[in-house]
Design an enzyme around this catalytic site. Structure first.
Site, mmCIF file in Angstrom:
data_model
loop_
_atom_site.group_PDB
_atom_site.id
_atom_site.type_symbol
_atom_site.label_atom_id
_atom_site.label_comp_id
_atom_site.label_asym_id
_atom_site.label_seq_id
_atom_site.Cartn_x
_atom_site.Cartn_y
_atom_site.Cartn_z
ATOM 1 N N GLU A 223 -25.882 31.010 15.282
ATOM 2 C CA GLU A 223 -27.165 30.720 14.646
ATOM 3 C C GLU A 223 -27.618 29.303 14.958
ATOM 4 O OE1 GLU A 223 -26.094 33.328 10.688
ATOM 5 O OE2 GLU A 223 -26.615 31.226 10.483
ATOM 6 N N CYS B 71 -30.695 22.465 13.744
ATOM 7 C CA CYS B 71 -29.297 22.509 13.297
ATOM 8 C C CYS B 71 -28.541 23.443 14.240
ATOM 9 C CB CYS B 71 -29.263 23.018 11.857
ATOM 10 S SG CYS B 71 -27.611 23.177 11.209
ATOM 11 N N CYS C 130 -15.578 30.007 11.668
ATOM 12 C CA CYS C 130 -14.998 28.704 11.345
ATOM 13 C C CYS C 130 -13.638 28.907 10.700
ATOM 14 C CB CYS C 130 -15.924 27.941 10.392
ATOM 15 S SG CYS C 130 -15.344 26.263 10.062
ATOM 16 N N CYS D 176 -13.920 26.892 3.847
ATOM 17 C CA CYS D 176 -14.529 26.330 2.640
ATOM 18 C C CYS D 176 -14.946 27.521 1.764
ATOM 19 C CB CYS D 176 -15.740 25.474 2.981
ATOM 20 S SG CYS D 176 -15.324 24.100 4.065
ATOM 21 N N CYS E 20 -18.685 29.114 1.694
ATOM 22 C CA CYS E 20 -19.453 29.169 2.938
ATOM 23 C C CYS E 20 -19.366 30.523 3.638
ATOM 24 C CB CYS E 20 -18.935 28.074 3.866
ATOM 25 S SG CYS E 20 -19.596 28.191 5.517
ATOM 26 N N GLU F 95 -16.667 23.872 12.605
ATOM 27 C CA GLU F 95 -16.322 22.469 12.348
ATOM 28 C C GLU F 95 -16.435 21.750 13.695
ATOM 29 O OE1 GLU F 95 -15.330 19.942 10.037
ATOM 30 O OE2 GLU F 95 -15.374 18.951 11.975
ATOM 31 N N SER G 277 -19.124 16.361 4.827
ATOM 32 C CA SER G 277 -19.281 17.408 3.814
ATOM 33 C C SER G 277 -18.262 17.109 2.732
ATOM 34 C CB SER G 277 -18.998 18.781 4.429
ATOM 35 O OG SER G 277 -19.917 19.050 5.444
ATOM 36 N N LEU G 278 -18.703 16.444 1.692
ATOM 37 C CA LEU G 278 -17.753 15.988 0.666
ATOM 38 C C LEU G 278 -17.558 17.088 -0.384
ATOM 39 C CD1 LEU G 278 -16.149 13.360 0.233
ATOM 40 C CD2 LEU G 278 -17.859 12.718 -1.465
ATOM 41 N N CYS H 289 -25.789 28.790 5.820
ATOM 42 C CA CYS H 289 -25.090 28.794 7.092
ATOM 43 C C CYS H 289 -24.243 30.047 7.310
ATOM 44 C CB CYS H 289 -24.275 27.497 7.092
ATOM 45 S SG CYS H 289 -22.736 27.478 7.883
#
Ligand code: SF4
Length: 371
Positions: free
Chosen positions: A96, A117, A124, A128, A131, A182, A236-237, A355
């Site tokens: 994407e 983006c 990935c 996370c 996500c 990532e 990305s905290l 995402c």
């Protein structure tokens, strides 16, 4: 994990590597520059468009390279200001690319700031918890040529027949490496792709307008700090203490805040740039006032900009976005400390902008068709 295509993409070649390949064919040094000009400046979509290249050389190029390794499958335009391109690669993998327009006050949408983006992996591995891209794990890394191809596909929209496409997408302002994957886990391909985007013979896009977003791979952040090109960095905290971050970001086990934050500081000191801390606000997970206070202290220490993003619901995941009041209360803690903070208002909800969602849906549809 890599995919070796039948022919490597031309979009993965640098001026140096293409010159070397052409030299083997007895071609003069300027020929590579001419070919790359067709790709990036004139945006040729067929080999035969390259009219100042001999037919013999065009045949060799066509036999040797893939001119465009990503086909446009969907071009989904939302009702608001976010569009999403779904691209299919040679092995039928889907990626994407998202276009986000930020309208400027007092001017029409055609003058909005445009951010592209891009993705760096298919799926990935970082898992996370909130996500969509991490749901099915990592399929493979993208090659540099596949990363660059996403930008070219966006450029091709200039040729689209609609007035909207002509007016709005003739140029773009920023690139964020924040899509699927990532980026720092695919480091070499990422740097090669960004070199091509940045180079005068490539897309000529300034490094200061390119932001790399990472979930926090500390050794790679330190490596990136040594790169001569001054890219921007976003972290990305999503959790301001180890306890909260670990619940939603497994990467925090290997690289807890005590390791991550000094690495971020090293990067920002080395490049003299303000780093951005991305913080997705999820109801009852990380939206407490205590978390806001911890985040304020981290941001103050790093002289960082904070980007608060209310969570975008993902089908199959239990998380919710906090109420607008809670979002504002959280932001107020940071604002009171006079920190630069942005509370993002959602864009693109109607096109599955979270995402990885469009890709996941299309994969599922494909599976349903093949059973
Ligand atoms: S948020 Fe980013 S790093 Fe985390 S799983 Fe999704 S794509 Fe990967």
């Amino acid at each position: 994990m890599r995919f070796t295509p039948e022919k490597p993409p031309l979009t993965g070649e640098t001026l140096e590597t293409l010159t070397a390949r052409l030299k083997e064919q007895g071609e003069p040094a300027f020929r590579a520059q001419q070919i790359l000009e067709w790709v990036y400046k004139k945006r040729a979509r067929r080999w035969e468009d390259m009219t100042n290249i001999s037919k013999k050389l065009r045949t060799w190029l066509a036999d040797t390279f893939d001119l465009m390794p990503a086909n446009l499958l969907f071009d989904k335009q939302s009702q608001d200001v976010t569009d999403k391109l779904l691209l299919e690669l040679r092995d039928r993998s889907l990626i994407e690319t998202v276009i986000i327009r930020a309208p400027q006050e007092g001017v029409g949408l055609e003058h909005s700031r445009k951010t592209i983006c891009i993705s760096t992996q298919v799926g990935c591995a970082m898992a996370c918890a909130f996500c969509a891209s991490g749901l099915a794990g990592l399929k493979r890394d993208l090659s540099a040529g596949e990363i660059v191809a996403q930008l070219l596909q966006v450029c091709y929209r200039e040729d689209a027949s609609t007035q909207r496409a002509r007016d709005e997408l003739a140029s773009f302002d920023n690139i964020v490496v924040m899509g699927m994957g990532e980026p720092l886990a695919n480091y070499d391909a990422l740097i090669r792709a960004l070199t091509i985007l940045n180079a005068p013979w490539g897309l000529g896009f300034g490094a200061r307008r390119i932001t790399i977003s990472t979930s926090g791979l500390v050794p790679k952040i330190l490596k990136l700090a040594e790169e001569p090109m001054g890219f921007r960095l976003a972290i990305s905290l999503h959790g301001a203490t180890d306890e909260v971050r670990e619940k939603i970001m497994p990467v925090n086990k290997a690289f807890p805040l005590a390791k991550l934050l000094p690495a971020v500081k090293t990067f920002s000191e080395k490049h003299g740039r303000m780093v951005t801390l991305e913080f997705i606000l999820i109801e009852d997970v990380n939206d407490s006032i205590d978390q806001a206070g911890e985040l304020r202290d981290i941001a103050r220490d790093l002289h960082a900009h904070v980007n608060l993003i209310p969570y975008n619901t993902v089908e199959g995941l239990p998380w919710k976005r906090p109420s607008i009041e809670r979002q504002e209360e959280f932001a107020d803690v940071l604002r009171a400390a006079r920190l630069p903070v942005t509370l993002r208002r959602e864009k693109g909800h109607d096109i599955d902008a979270a995402c990885g969602q469009l890709r996941l849906k299309t994969e599922k549809d494909r599976e349903a068709l093949t059973v």
